[in-house]
Design an enzyme around this catalytic site. Sequence first.
Site, PDB file in Angstrom:
ATOM      1  N   HIS A 271      -6.022   2.254  -5.269  1.00  9.22           N
ATOM      2  CA  HIS A 271      -5.019   2.565  -6.290  1.00  9.22           C
ATOM      3  C   HIS A 271      -5.315   1.870  -7.627  1.00  9.22           C
ATOM      4  O   HIS A 271      -5.509   2.506  -8.658  1.00  9.22           O
ATOM      5  CB  HIS A 271      -3.637   2.102  -5.821  1.00  9.22           C
TER       6      HIS A 271
HETATM    7  C1  BDR Z   1       0.429  -0.066  -5.032  1.00  8.35           C
HETATM    8  O1  BDR Z   1       1.192  -0.945  -4.209  1.00  8.35           O
HETATM    9  C2  BDR Z   1       0.411  -2.022  -3.770  1.00  8.35           C
HETATM   10  O2  BDR Z   1       0.436  -2.094  -2.385  1.00  8.35           O
HETATM   11  C3  BDR Z   1      -0.990  -1.815  -4.310  1.00  8.35           C
HETATM   12  O3  BDR Z   1      -1.516  -3.038  -4.773  1.00  8.35           O
HETATM   13  C4  BDR Z   1      -0.810  -0.834  -5.447  1.00  8.35           C
HETATM   14  O4  BDR Z   1      -0.557  -1.496  -6.666  1.00  8.35           O
HETATM   15  C5  BDR Z   1       0.156   1.207  -4.271  1.00  8.35           C
HETATM   16  O5  BDR Z   1       1.357   1.830  -3.905  1.00  8.35           O
END
Ligand code: BDR
Length: 338
Positions: A271
Amino acid sequence: MSSDSFAQEIDEGHDGAEAHSHESDAPRAMNVRPILIDTDPGQDDAIAILLALASPELEVTAITSVAGNVPQPLVTENSLGLLALAGREDVPVYRGCERPLLRDLVTAEYVHGPTGVDGAVLPPASVGVRSTHGVDHIIDACLEAPDASVTLCPIGPLTNIGMAIAKEPSIVGKIREIVWMGGAFDEAGNTTAVAEFNAYVDPHAAHIVFTSGIPLTIFPLDVTHKALMLPHHVEALASYGTPIAEAAAGMIRYYEIYDVDKYDLPGAPLHDPCVIGYLVDPSLFRGSSHHVRIDTTNEETIGNTYVEDSAGEPNATIITDVDAERFFTLVVERIGEM
Ligand code: BDR
Ligand code: CA
């Protein structure tokens, strides 16, 4: 990292003299974009930070930490440890908010492990966290910058950014762009049926950002679920054999377990690194502009990000597509060669 080294703080005195953040007095090369990373590491945050540090197109002026994937002080400790790993302790770390603006903190150890960066053991930091609060650093850094020049890269809940805007609204005109990983539009949520984690944790802060008038680029799950780091990418990264490459590969191997199991995916969605990939090479991504809102009231759908173009002018660019092969070539080569 030992708790002793974490406890050490750099005292900036009362005049905020170090608000400029980056330690180096060397002039910034033309076309190098200064960015501030606001983060809750998090293995994917860690890869984003390493990618930014490895990218000559960008200068990381500071890291501000925010409670999210794991609580404070772990997110701060992890930020310091990542800089130690990268040999970049010249980049200052500021400890930000402990909890969302209104709601109780929700964390995600079920994805990231109890430390947030399970899969690697980060080296002890030799530099401590700065004494200025992260929110105040964001404000100071903006106020000292030319108009429309600051790029903020929040890759966690938007608590620090929302708080900074609420505390000092005049920073709005100083910000060139906020590039945020968060939200889910056509894609289902990853925390509730409709809400992505960063949006869910602090929807009220997200509302402040969405309605601030600051140019906003959003990397929701719609695009990050197409940015899957496949086993051959992880192997290619590990094959560099450096401490950084091995730590990065170790973190990804730990972190991928949750999404591979839950969504039956062939790899881990990276992500947060999408935000940095976009700033390095926007041609890797595609999106469109819309009027974006977030649900802050209905307990069943709180944190749901949605488009309502009839409600106003576009306030954000939503990124929906990525050239994943080119993106992962960038991630692997840049971090591998650090
Ligand atoms: C986001 O939530 C966190 O778990 C990850 O770091 C990312 O920023 C994804 O949904
Ligand atoms: Ca994150």
